[in-house]
Design a protein around this motif. Sequence first.
Motif, short mmCIF file in Angstrom:
data_model
loop_
_atom_site.label_atom_id
_atom_site.label_comp_id
_atom_site.label_asym_id
_atom_site.label_seq_id
_atom_site.Cartn_x
_atom_site.Cartn_y
_atom_site.Cartn_z
N PRO A 1 3.05 -9.79 10.57
CA PRO A 1 3.98 -8.66 10.73
C PRO A 1 3.79 -7.61 9.64
CG PRO A 1 5.12 -10.51 9.75
CD PRO A 1 3.74 -11.01 10.09
N ARG A 2 4.05 -6.37 9.99
CA ARG A 2 3.86 -5.26 9.05
C ARG A 2 5.16 -4.47 8.93
NH1 ARG A 2 -0.64 -0.98 10.58
NH2 ARG A 2 0.87 -0.64 12.27
N LEU A 3 5.48 -4.09 7.70
CA LEU A 3 6.69 -3.31 7.43
C LEU A 3 6.26 -1.97 6.83
CD1 LEU A 3 9.94 -4.61 5.80
CD2 LEU A 3 8.93 -2.48 5.01
N ARG A 4 6.79 -0.88 7.38
CA ARG A 4 6.42 0.45 6.88
C ARG A 4 7.68 1.28 6.61
NH1 ARG A 4 1.86 3.24 10.05
NH2 ARG A 4 0.65 1.88 8.66
N VAL A 5 7.68 1.95 5.45
CA VAL A 5 8.74 2.89 5.10
C VAL A 5 8.09 4.26 4.98
CG1 VAL A 5 10.60 3.47 3.50
CG2 VAL A 5 9.94 1.07 3.83
N PRO A 6 8.26 5.14 5.97
CA PRO A 6 7.59 6.45 5.94
C PRO A 6 8.13 7.34 4.82
CG PRO A 6 8.41 5.89 8.14
CD PRO A 6 9.02 4.93 7.20
N THR B 1 0.83 -1.20 0.00
CA THR B 1 0.00 0.00 0.00
C THR B 1 0.86 1.25 0.00
OG1 THR B 1 -1.73 -1.15 1.25
CG2 THR B 1 -1.81 1.26 1.23
N VAL B 2 0.49 2.20 -0.84
CA VAL B 2 1.14 3.51 -0.88
C VAL B 2 0.09 4.56 -0.56
CG1 VAL B 2 2.25 5.24 -2.36
CG2 VAL B 2 2.93 2.84 -2.53
N ASP B 3 0.36 5.40 0.44
CA ASP B 3 -0.54 6.50 0.78
C ASP B 3 0.27 7.61 1.44
OD1 ASP B 3 -0.05 5.59 3.36
OD2 ASP B 3 -1.97 4.53 3.53
N ARG B 4 -0.41 8.54 2.08
CA ARG B 4 0.26 9.71 2.66
C ARG B 4 1.27 9.34 3.75
NH1 ARG B 4 -2.01 10.74 7.53
NH2 ARG B 4 -4.02 9.74 7.98
N THR C 1 24.21 -6.19 0.17
CA THR C 1 25.00 -5.00 0.46
C THR C 1 24.36 -3.77 -0.20
OG1 THR C 1 27.02 -6.33 0.52
CG2 THR C 1 27.28 -3.95 0.28
N GLY C 2 23.96 -2.82 0.61
CA GLY C 2 23.40 -1.57 0.11
C GLY C 2 21.94 -1.64 -0.27
N ARG C 3 21.30 -2.80 -0.13
CA ARG C 3 19.88 -2.89 -0.49
C ARG C 3 19.22 -4.05 0.25
NH1 ARG C 3 19.83 -5.35 -6.64
NH2 ARG C 3 21.49 -6.89 -6.33
N SER C 4 17.93 -3.95 0.37
CA SER C 4 17.13 -5.01 0.99
C SER C 4 15.76 -4.98 0.35
CB SER C 4 17.03 -4.79 2.51
OG SER C 4 16.38 -3.56 2.80
N GLY C 5 14.93 -5.94 0.69
CA GLY C 5 13.59 -5.92 0.12
C GLY C 5 12.82 -7.18 0.35
N LEU C 6 11.54 -7.12 0.04
CA LEU C 6 10.64 -8.26 0.10
C LEU C 6 10.43 -8.75 -1.33
CD1 LEU C 6 8.96 -9.99 2.05
CD2 LEU C 6 7.02 -8.50 1.54
N VAL C 7 11.05 -9.86 -1.65
CA VAL C 7 11.06 -10.37 -3.03
C VAL C 7 10.28 -11.69 -3.04
CG1 VAL C 7 12.52 -11.07 -4.96
CG2 VAL C 7 13.30 -9.31 -3.38
N VAL D 1 3.79 -2.63 3.86
CA VAL D 1 3.71 -4.00 3.36
C VAL D 1 3.26 -4.88 4.52
CG1 VAL D 1 4.95 -5.91 2.29
CG2 VAL D 1 5.61 -3.56 1.77
N SER D 2 2.17 -5.63 4.31
CA SER D 2 1.63 -6.48 5.36
C SER D 2 1.02 -7.73 4.75
CB SER D 2 0.57 -5.72 6.17
OG SER D 2 -0.51 -5.34 5.33
N PRO D 3 0.86 -8.80 5.53
CA PRO D 3 0.18 -10.00 5.02
C PRO D 3 -1.24 -9.66 4.58
CG PRO D 3 1.32 -10.48 7.07
CD PRO D 3 1.36 -8.99 6.90
N PRO D 4 -1.77 -10.34 3.56
CA PRO D 4 -3.10 -10.00 3.06
C PRO D 4 -4.23 -10.39 3.99
CG PRO D 4 -2.23 -11.92 1.91
CD PRO D 4 -1.13 -11.40 2.79
N VAL D 5 -4.01 -11.32 4.92
CA VAL D 5 -5.08 -11.81 5.78
C VAL D 5 -4.98 -11.21 7.18
CG1 VAL D 5 -6.17 -13.85 6.79
CG2 VAL D 5 -5.22 -13.95 4.47
#
Length: 325
Positions: free
Chosen positions: A238-243, A222-225, A270-276, A230-234
Motif C-alpha cells: 500500500p502507498r500513502l501520499r500527501v500532496p 519520498t519528498v518531491d514535487r 486526536t488532531g494528528r495521525s502518522g506512520l510511526v 510513503v510506500s513499502p521498500p519492496v
Amino acid sequence: MHQSLRRTLVVALPFALACAAVLTTYAALRDRLPDPLATHFPASGRANGFSSATSFVWVATGLLAVQGAVFAALVHRSSRSIGPPRLLVAVAYGESGLLGYLFPATLFANADVSDAADVRLPMWQLAVALVCALLAAAAGWLLAGADAPPAAGPAAEPHRLPLGKGEVASWTRTVTSRVLLGVGLALACAGAVLAFTVSPGSGLPMAVMGVIAVLLSGCRVTVDRRGLTVSPPVVRWPRLRVPLGRIEEATSRQVSAYDDFGGWGYRIRTGRSGLVLRSGDALCLRLTTGKEFVVTVDDARTAAALLNTLIDRAVSGAGRPVDAS
C-alpha cells in the motif's frame, strides 16, 4: 552492567534454557523413543508426520539457537532512536516459553510407544504451551526493566532548502522498525513450528501474520514535487501520499512511539495521525485541515526544508497547489 548488555544476556537466557530442556529430555528418554518419531499432529491429535529422533532434536535446538541469536542481536542494537526494546524481550521470552514446552512435550508423547503412528498429542497440550508462553512473556517484561523514552524535543523552526530557478530536487530515505520486524519474525517462526508439530491449520494463520508484519516493518519516504509519498521498500502497495496542496508547513522534531502515539505502525490520535515505525527524528506536516501528519524517518529536517521550498514555489508560481491525489 550497561542496560543494553544486560538485556542482551537476559533475552538469550530463555532460549538457552529451552535448548537445555530439549537436550535433557532427549537424553532421559532416548532409550524409550520409537524410530521414527511422531513429530506432526493435526487437530485430532493423531500423528501424521514422522522424523528420526536425531533430526528432530537438531531442528528443535537449531531453531531455538537461531531465534535466540536474532532476538539478542535486535536487543543489543536497540537504542532510543529505534524505540523501546522491552517489548522485544517479552516477545522473545514468550517464543522461548512456547517452543520450550512443545518440543519436550513431543518427546514425552513418544515415550514408551512401540509404533509412532499410535502417538497422540491432544489439543490441551497446545493450550498449556500458550499459557507457558504468556507467563514467560510476563517474566521477560519484568526482567527487561522499564524503558527510558527519548526526550521529545520541540518542533524545529521551519526552514527552506535553497533551489535555483528551474532546479528540481527530490529526497528519499528508508526506515525500518526493529520492533515490528522482530515480532513478525517471531510470529512467522512460531507459526511454522506449529504447522510442523501440530497441524498446518493451527500454524498457517500465525505464519501469514508474521510475514505481513515483516513486509510492513519498513517503508520508503519520498519528498518531491508531488508532495510526500510513503510506500513499502519492496512492493509498491500500500502507498500513502500527501500532496503539496494539503500541506501548510513542514517541520521536524523528536517523537516517542509509545509515549506520543501509544505504539508502532499507522497511528491515529486526536488532531494528528502518522506512520510511526520507531522513536526518534520525525517529519511533521501541518495540513490545511489544521491536523498534523507525522512520519518517523532519519534526516527529517532536510525533508521538511525541501517540502517548504516546493510549497513556496508552487504558491508563488500559480497559487496554492491543487490536491492532485
